[in-house]
Design an enzyme around this catalytic site. Structure first.
Site, PDB file in Angstrom:
ATOM      1  CB  THR A   6      -4.586   6.390  -3.387  1.00  0.00           C
ATOM      2  OG1 THR A   6      -5.396   5.318  -3.839  1.00  0.00           O
ATOM      3  CG2 THR A   6      -4.685   6.480  -1.878  1.00  0.00           C
ATOM      4  CD  GLU A  40      -2.988  -0.768   0.005  1.00  0.00           C
ATOM      5  OE1 GLU A  40      -2.601  -1.055  -1.147  1.00  0.00           O
ATOM      6  OE2 GLU A  40      -4.106  -0.306   0.245  1.00  0.00           O
TER       7      GLU A  40
HETATM    8  P1  ADP Z   1      -7.317   1.542  -5.187  1.00  0.00           P
HETATM    9  O1  ADP Z   1      -7.837   2.778  -4.526  1.00  0.00           O
HETATM   10  O2  ADP Z   1      -8.351   0.899  -6.065  1.00  0.00           O
HETATM   11  O3  ADP Z   1      -6.633   0.571  -4.263  1.00  0.00           O
HETATM   12  P2  ADP Z   1      -4.864   2.723  -5.658  1.00  0.00           P
HETATM   13  O4  ADP Z   1      -4.892   4.063  -6.286  1.00  0.00           O
HETATM   14  O5  ADP Z   1      -4.636   2.600  -4.189  1.00  0.00           O
HETATM   15  O6  ADP Z   1      -6.174   1.971  -6.130  1.00  0.00           O
HETATM   16  O7  ADP Z   1      -3.692   1.850  -6.277  1.00  0.00           O
HETATM   17  C1  ADP Z   1      -3.476   1.800  -7.595  1.00  0.00           C
HETATM   18  C2  ADP Z   1      -2.027   2.183  -7.890  1.00  0.00           C
HETATM   19  O8  ADP Z   1      -1.155   1.127  -7.487  1.00  0.00           O
HETATM   20  C3  ADP Z   1      -1.844   2.378  -9.369  1.00  0.00           C
HETATM   21  O9  ADP Z   1      -0.961   3.460  -9.557  1.00  0.00           O
HETATM   22  C4  ADP Z   1      -1.183   1.094  -9.819  1.00  0.00           C
HETATM   23  O10 ADP Z   1      -0.379   1.254 -10.951  1.00  0.00           O
HETATM   24  C5  ADP Z   1      -0.367   0.688  -8.600  1.00  0.00           C
HETATM   25  N1  ADP Z   1      -0.159  -0.768  -8.540  1.00  0.00           N
HETATM   26  C6  ADP Z   1       1.022  -1.418  -8.505  1.00  0.00           C
HETATM   27  N2  ADP Z   1       0.832  -2.750  -8.455  1.00  0.00           N
HETATM   28  C7  ADP Z   1      -0.492  -2.961  -8.464  1.00  0.00           C
HETATM   29  C8  ADP Z   1      -1.294  -4.128  -8.436  1.00  0.00           C
HETATM   30  N3  ADP Z   1      -0.773  -5.349  -8.429  1.00  0.00           N
HETATM   31  N4  ADP Z   1      -2.631  -3.974  -8.427  1.00  0.00           N
HETATM   32  C9  ADP Z   1      -3.181  -2.748  -8.463  1.00  0.00           C
HETATM   33  N5  ADP Z   1      -2.475  -1.603  -8.496  1.00  0.00           N
HETATM   34  C10 ADP Z   1      -1.127  -1.698  -8.492  1.00  0.00           C
END
Ligand code: ADP
Length: 308
Positions: free
Chosen positions: A181, A128
């Site tokens: 985020t 995260e």
């Molecule tokens: P959510 O709010 O749906 O969790 P986030 O914005 O926290 O989405 O996370 C997405 C970010 O994390 C994107 O920039 C994405 O490229 C990165 N990321 C890296 N690895 C992954 C993964 N395995 N799955 C999803 N997002 C990923």
């Protein structure tokens, strides 16, 4: 080669009043992952379907979370990770959290569960941190524990599993726009007035009590966010209109899921949840934006094995 194929659920973080501390685990939306132990002593992302994400283990949250686990495990082992994405990145329903949580859960399972769920949360939080710059646990905790979770404290990490009233059903509408985020964090203020803090902690206490007491009216009264929602909702087209329609249709409450743009509601019973989902859909059609809509029970199990 030992491997496990798992379903990894989407999650709703914050639940209106509980910014960074409350979360809920969904049942009908999620990714699949296949985790294998290998004798390569290397962590590899070998397949990604459904999304464009980095294969580099330092840049993919699944790789980073597994690295944190293996650092604590201290023995050299190899791990292959396959990711089948259904939860879109930046959707606000725990896309990055699902990959982090699923990866560490799968490796721990294959190693014979040397780590507790709480320890897995700490490893997944490293993922995260990569995704949003902040090691928050409000998505990874419900993905790993299932049900509703409260992060009582981050240092030391202290997570409480909360009861799930049987008739609670969530709806989630996901407009097909990306709110990162990191961007959603940039619009919030670092200081909060005492008056707002009082309202907010009253609501968190009320929501937690409502879950313990099976008191749907109390849950409804407590699903209010006076601190984050007023600032973040401007990033979500038609947020206020959708919230109005959901509340008019009988939702217990409506708010931003995680950092958005998804909007969630909690409802008593499937019939009301369907009515609320229809109302949200009708309202959202007016925006001309594409969107997905989901109706889901609260998943009390968390991650599930599809095939051993
Ligand atoms: P959510 O709010 O749906 O969790 P986030 O914005 O926290 O989405 O996370 C997405 C970010 O994390 C994107 O920039 C994405 O490229 C990165 N990321 C890296 N690895 C992954 C993964 N395995 N799955 C999803 N997002 C990923």
């Amino acid at each position: 080669m030992k491997s496990v194929h798992i379903f990894v659920p989407a999650t709703i973080a914050n639940l209106s009043c509980g910014f960074d501390v409350l979360g809920a685990c969904l049942d009908t939306i999620g990714d699949e992952m296949k985790i294998s132990l290998t004798d390569t002593s290397e962590i590899r992302i070998t397949k990604i379907e459904g999304a464009k994400l980095p294969y580099d283990v330092d840049k993919n949250v699944a790789g980073v979370a597994v690295m944190a686990l293996l650092k604590a495990y201290k023995k050299k082992i190899g791990v292959d990770i396959e990711i089948y994405k259904n939860i879109k990145a930046g959707s606000g329903i725990g896309s990055s959290a699902a990959s982090s949580a699923g990866a560490v859960w799968g490796v721990n399972y294959l190693l014979g569960n040397p780590f507790s769920i709480l320890e897995l949360v700490a490893f997944a939080m490293e993922g995260e941190k990569l995704a949003s710059g902040n090691a928050h646990a409000d998505n990874v905790a419900p993905a790993l524990f299932g049900g509703f979770t409260l992060v009582r404290s981050y240092a030391p990490l202290d997570i409480i599993s909360l009861p799930v009233p049987k008739e609670l059903i969530a709806t989630v509408i996901h407009p097909q726009i990306e709110v990162k985020t990191a961007d959603a964090r940039a619009v919030i203020k670092q200081n909060v007035s005492l008056q707002k803090a009082i309202q907010q902690w009253g609501n968190i206490g009320g929501l937690v009590s409502g879950l313990f007491m099976n008191d749907y009216d109390l849950i409804s009264r407590s699903l209010e966010d006076v601190i984050i929602e007023p600032l973040r909702s401007i990033l979500i087209p038609s947020f206020n209109e959708v919230k109005n329609m959901a509340n008019k249709s009988g939702a217990l409450g409506c708010g931003i899921s995680g950092s958005g743009p998804s909007i969630f509601t909690l409802n008593k019973g499937m019939k009301t949840a369907k009515k609320v989902a229809d109302a949200m859909e009708n309202e959202y059609q007016k925006t001309g934006l594409d969107f997905d809509i989901h109706i889901s029970k609260i998943n009390t199990t968390g991650i599930k094995i599809i095939k051993n």
